[in-house]
Design a protein around this motif. Sequence first.
Motif, PDB file in Angstrom:
ATOM      1  N   ILE A 202      47.201 -42.166  65.854  1.00  0.00           N
ATOM      2  CA  ILE A 202      48.317 -42.352  64.431  1.00  0.00           C
ATOM      3  C   ILE A 202      48.309 -43.214  63.804  1.00  0.00           C
ATOM      4  O   ILE A 202      49.217 -43.893  64.734  1.00  0.00           O
ATOM      5  N   PHE A 203      48.447 -43.856  63.047  1.00  0.00           N
ATOM      6  CA  PHE A 203      49.123 -44.799  62.291  1.00  0.00           C
ATOM      7  C   PHE A 203      49.968 -44.596  60.558  1.00  0.00           C
ATOM      8  O   PHE A 203      49.648 -43.639  59.988  1.00  0.00           O
ATOM      9  N   TYR A 204      50.899 -45.236  60.892  1.00  0.00           N
ATOM     10  CA  TYR A 204      52.070 -44.942  59.843  1.00  0.00           C
ATOM     11  C   TYR A 204      52.619 -45.661  59.403  1.00  0.00           C
ATOM     12  O   TYR A 204      53.227 -47.133  60.524  1.00  0.00           O
ATOM     13  N   PRO A 205      53.332 -45.785  58.386  1.00  0.00           N
ATOM     14  CA  PRO A 205      54.670 -46.617  57.949  1.00  0.00           C
ATOM     15  C   PRO A 205      55.240 -46.834  58.907  1.00  0.00           C
ATOM     16  O   PRO A 205      55.800 -46.007  59.136  1.00  0.00           O
ATOM     17  N   PRO A 206      56.526 -48.432  59.420  1.00  0.00           N
ATOM     18  CA  PRO A 206      57.138 -48.752  60.329  1.00  0.00           C
ATOM     19  C   PRO A 206      58.451 -47.686  59.764  1.00  0.00           C
ATOM     20  O   PRO A 206      58.546 -47.213  58.536  1.00  0.00           O
ATOM     21  N   PHE A 207      59.223 -47.039  60.738  1.00  0.00           N
ATOM     22  CA  PHE A 207      60.383 -46.209  60.573  1.00  0.00           C
ATOM     23  C   PHE A 207      61.849 -47.726  60.437  1.00  0.00           C
ATOM     24  O   PHE A 207      61.485 -48.611  60.501  1.00  0.00           O
ATOM     25  N   ASN A 208      62.251 -46.996  59.344  1.00  0.00           N
ATOM     26  CA  ASN A 208      63.827 -47.838  59.416  1.00  0.00           C
ATOM     27  C   ASN A 208      64.754 -47.649  60.374  1.00  0.00           C
ATOM     28  O   ASN A 208      65.068 -47.957  60.863  1.00  0.00           O
ATOM     29  N   ILE A 209      64.806 -45.781  61.251  1.00  0.00           N
ATOM     30  CA  ILE A 209      65.619 -46.013  62.492  1.00  0.00           C
ATOM     31  C   ILE A 209      64.111 -45.234  63.208  1.00  0.00           C
ATOM     32  O   ILE A 209      63.230 -45.216  63.202  1.00  0.00           O
TER      33      ILE A 209
ATOM     34  N   GLU B   9      57.546 -36.562  71.251  1.00  0.00           N
ATOM     35  CA  GLU B   9      57.897 -38.083  71.575  1.00  0.00           C
ATOM     36  C   GLU B   9      58.408 -38.817  70.368  1.00  0.00           C
ATOM     37  O   GLU B   9      58.933 -38.942  69.314  1.00  0.00           O
ATOM     38  N   LYS B  10      59.620 -39.686  70.645  1.00  0.00           N
ATOM     39  CA  LYS B  10      59.910 -40.465  70.044  1.00  0.00           C
ATOM     40  C   LYS B  10      59.392 -41.519  70.041  1.00  0.00           C
ATOM     41  O   LYS B  10      58.820 -42.411  69.801  1.00  0.00           O
ATOM     42  N   ILE B  11      59.857 -42.260  68.418  1.00  0.00           N
ATOM     43  CA  ILE B  11      59.073 -43.236  68.305  1.00  0.00           C
ATOM     44  C   ILE B  11      59.637 -44.397  67.252  1.00  0.00           C
ATOM     45  O   ILE B  11      61.273 -44.019  66.972  1.00  0.00           O
ATOM     46  N   LEU B  12      59.692 -45.305  68.238  1.00  0.00           N
ATOM     47  CA  LEU B  12      61.202 -46.677  68.254  1.00  0.00           C
ATOM     48  C   LEU B  12      60.357 -47.252  66.819  1.00  0.00           C
ATOM     49  O   LEU B  12      59.213 -47.079  66.472  1.00  0.00           O
ATOM     50  N   LYS B  13      61.483 -47.207  66.050  1.00  0.00           N
ATOM     51  CA  LYS B  13      61.963 -48.163  64.605  1.00  0.00           C
ATOM     52  C   LYS B  13      60.773 -49.509  64.926  1.00  0.00           C
ATOM     53  O   LYS B  13      60.497 -49.777  65.885  1.00  0.00           O
ATOM     54  N   SER B  14      59.785 -50.125  63.133  1.00  0.00           N
ATOM     55  CA  SER B  14      59.250 -51.288  63.449  1.00  0.00           C
ATOM     56  C   SER B  14      57.496 -50.788  64.121  1.00  0.00           C
ATOM     57  O   SER B  14      57.022 -51.218  63.402  1.00  0.00           O
ATOM     58  N   THR B  15      57.413 -49.409  64.718  1.00  0.00           N
ATOM     59  CA  THR B  15      56.431 -49.446  65.199  1.00  0.00           C
ATOM     60  C   THR B  15      55.748 -48.931  64.420  1.00  0.00           C
ATOM     61  O   THR B  15      56.267 -48.134  63.157  1.00  0.00           O
ATOM     62  N   SER B  16      54.231 -48.722  63.971  1.00  0.00           N
ATOM     63  CA  SER B  16      52.839 -48.326  62.847  1.00  0.00           C
ATOM     64  C   SER B  16      52.152 -46.944  63.762  1.00  0.00           C
ATOM     65  O   SER B  16      51.458 -47.185  62.815  1.00  0.00           O
ATOM     66  N   LYS B  17      51.560 -47.103  65.143  1.00  0.00           N
ATOM     67  CA  LYS B  17      51.970 -46.008  65.691  1.00  0.00           C
ATOM     68  C   LYS B  17      51.422 -45.713  66.822  1.00  0.00           C
ATOM     69  O   LYS B  17      52.563 -45.979  67.521  1.00  0.00           O
ATOM     70  N   ALA B  18      50.703 -44.548  67.056  1.00  0.00           N
ATOM     71  CA  ALA B  18      51.010 -44.071  68.293  1.00  0.00           C
ATOM     72  C   ALA B  18      49.440 -43.303  69.267  1.00  0.00           C
ATOM     73  O   ALA B  18      48.820 -43.115  68.083  1.00  0.00           O
ATOM     74  N   GLU B  19      49.603 -43.671  69.715  1.00  0.00           N
ATOM     75  CA  GLU B  19      48.172 -43.533  70.636  1.00  0.00           C
ATOM     76  C   GLU B  19      48.264 -41.823  71.497  1.00  0.00           C
ATOM     77  O   GLU B  19      49.690 -42.325  72.039  1.00  0.00           O
ATOM     78  N   LEU B  20      47.388 -41.011  70.423  1.00  0.00           N
ATOM     79  CA  LEU B  20      48.226 -39.870  71.652  1.00  0.00           C
ATOM     80  C   LEU B  20      46.494 -39.099  72.879  1.00  0.00           C
ATOM     81  O   LEU B  20      45.600 -39.139  72.768  1.00  0.00           O
TER      82      LEU B  20
END
Length: 400
Positions: free
Chosen positions: A336-343, A360-371
């Motif tokens: 999944i690809f997404y715009p970076p989180f602010n927090i 799962e926790k999404i870290l700020k500044s990341t822009s994708k998550a592999e599932l």
Amino acid sequence: MKKFYLLLIIIFTVNIASAQWTTQASGTSNELYSVFFTSTNTGYTTGNAGTILKTNNGGLSWAPLNSGTSYTLCSVFFSDVNTGYAVGSHGIIIKTVNGGTNWIVQSSGTSITLFSVYFVNTNTGYAVGYDSNNGQILKTTNGGTTWSTVNVTSYYSFSSIIFINTNTGFAVGYDNNNHVGLILKTTDGGTTWTPQNSGTVQLIKSVFFIDANIGYTVGDYILKTTNGGSTWTTQTSGIPYSLKSIYFIDANTGYAVGGYGNIIKTTNGGMNWISQTSNTSESLNSVFFLNANIGYSVGQNGKILKTTNGGLGISEVFSKNYIQISPNPATIKTTIFYPPFNIDGQLLIYNMLGHIEYEEKILKSTSKAELNIQSYKTGLYKVILKENGLLKGQISFIKQ
């Protein structure tokens, strides 16, 4: 199945107010199936065990009415401020001429469960339903004093009916012989009914027409026609749950409700559907809007919801950013690809039953998550992204 990429415009939080669908005190735990308002302040809802509730103050309080029956009441409709009808199990049809103070049982001539009632004027109305053996359409031309059975194929199951004018109407449900979703159209006031090609094999639960050409149905899928039912196209709801009721305010703005408290809204004629926060996991069975701002929905355990701002909790301004998932469908892994989180944020995956499959926790500044979805059962899944506990975006994917 051919691979495809599912791309949805994501909505970002611009202004979050307090909860925008609020629970009303119904005073009952009986399931509610239908809601109808005759004015800004006066409304009715019906449900299990002969339940009829009425409000005279826009939903601030609801009072039980004596329906005179213990049968389930599946649908309620008022032809004017005083005259209303409710239908339900065992062929029950009841009528009021004084705003619900008294209800009179009418002779329907059937014992099937009636799921929907609709009147085109003071005298002419229709009711539809089915049981394990057959489905029926009933019609009255004298305000319910007598009801006659319309000649239609008995193996049809009917769940909803609507009329555009005195001659043109639609009834929907399921064709048990051909195993397809059923859409019938009449242009002669119900004397004859012609099957339309729904393009779905699923039960259709609700139908709504804006005018003679534009109409929608819901069930497991959303269908739309722009040519009076000659052809129907499937729309993407964005949620993995069946929908039970649909209502449009105008040509662009509409709502649908269904399982697990899901409420979705479109502002562009169904091209995109946006999930709203209902603050409940109870199944919602009916939705009704008075205008662009004021709407109601009812469902399980006596749930009554109200909005006074069109259900807005998240700004409906489309962002230029997108959320994407690929591959979709997938068998082992997807990203999944997404715009970076602010927090730091949160990613959740829900299965078809509305249960959390993964988190799962999404870290700020990341822009994708592999599932890794290899262990998931085949079916549709919903991905929710949250930032600071608030919805940031959502997308669905299919596990093959």
